[in-house]
Design a protein around this motif. Sequence first.
Motif: not given
Length: 188
Positions: A50-58, A107-114
């Motif tokens: 969801i966060k990656e999608n909001l980054r691309l398509n806010g 790339k949703p992994e951008r927003f993973l905790k690690e």
Amino acid sequence: STLSTLCYNLSKYPDVLETLVAEVDEIVERCDGAVGHETIGEMPYLEACIKENLRLNGPVARIDRICDKDWTHPENGMTIKKGTCIRFPYYVIHHNPEFWPEPELFKPERFLKENAHNLVPYSWIPFGAGPRACIGERFAMVEMKIAMVKLLQRFTPALAEDSKINVLNGDLFLYSFSDFNLKFNKRS
């Protein structure tokens, strides 16, 4: 708008969709089919998608603020006078390769905790940031998460032959699009 573009991105990136569906299925099964606040709290990949999608398509093109007192930048001396309208075009910020390597990829992994250490402060602002951030962010995220879990339990989004997102130019408040087509295949 956000859920529509998220379904589009999940359809466009089947490996991401597969990982997300696996997370949803595992957590929902472990929670005996319950879908609620506790369940979605155990889905970090869903939140990252969801966060990656909001980054691309806010949902909005920019954030506007009014300067409430004169301010001078301590390093370069630039001054912003009280009453000046400042516009933050966050679409541009969210697509800046300085902050987001390969900014046009989902790339949703951008927003993973690690990977949190890679995020540049104030480079992700679909809800604003700081003391004037949107008070509805948590509620909106919960709604989107529950809706996506319910959808993915029953259907798999897929691209149609004519699937594409054409953002309407000049729409400064909500990003709107026309002729948005996707397929939804029933899961067995």
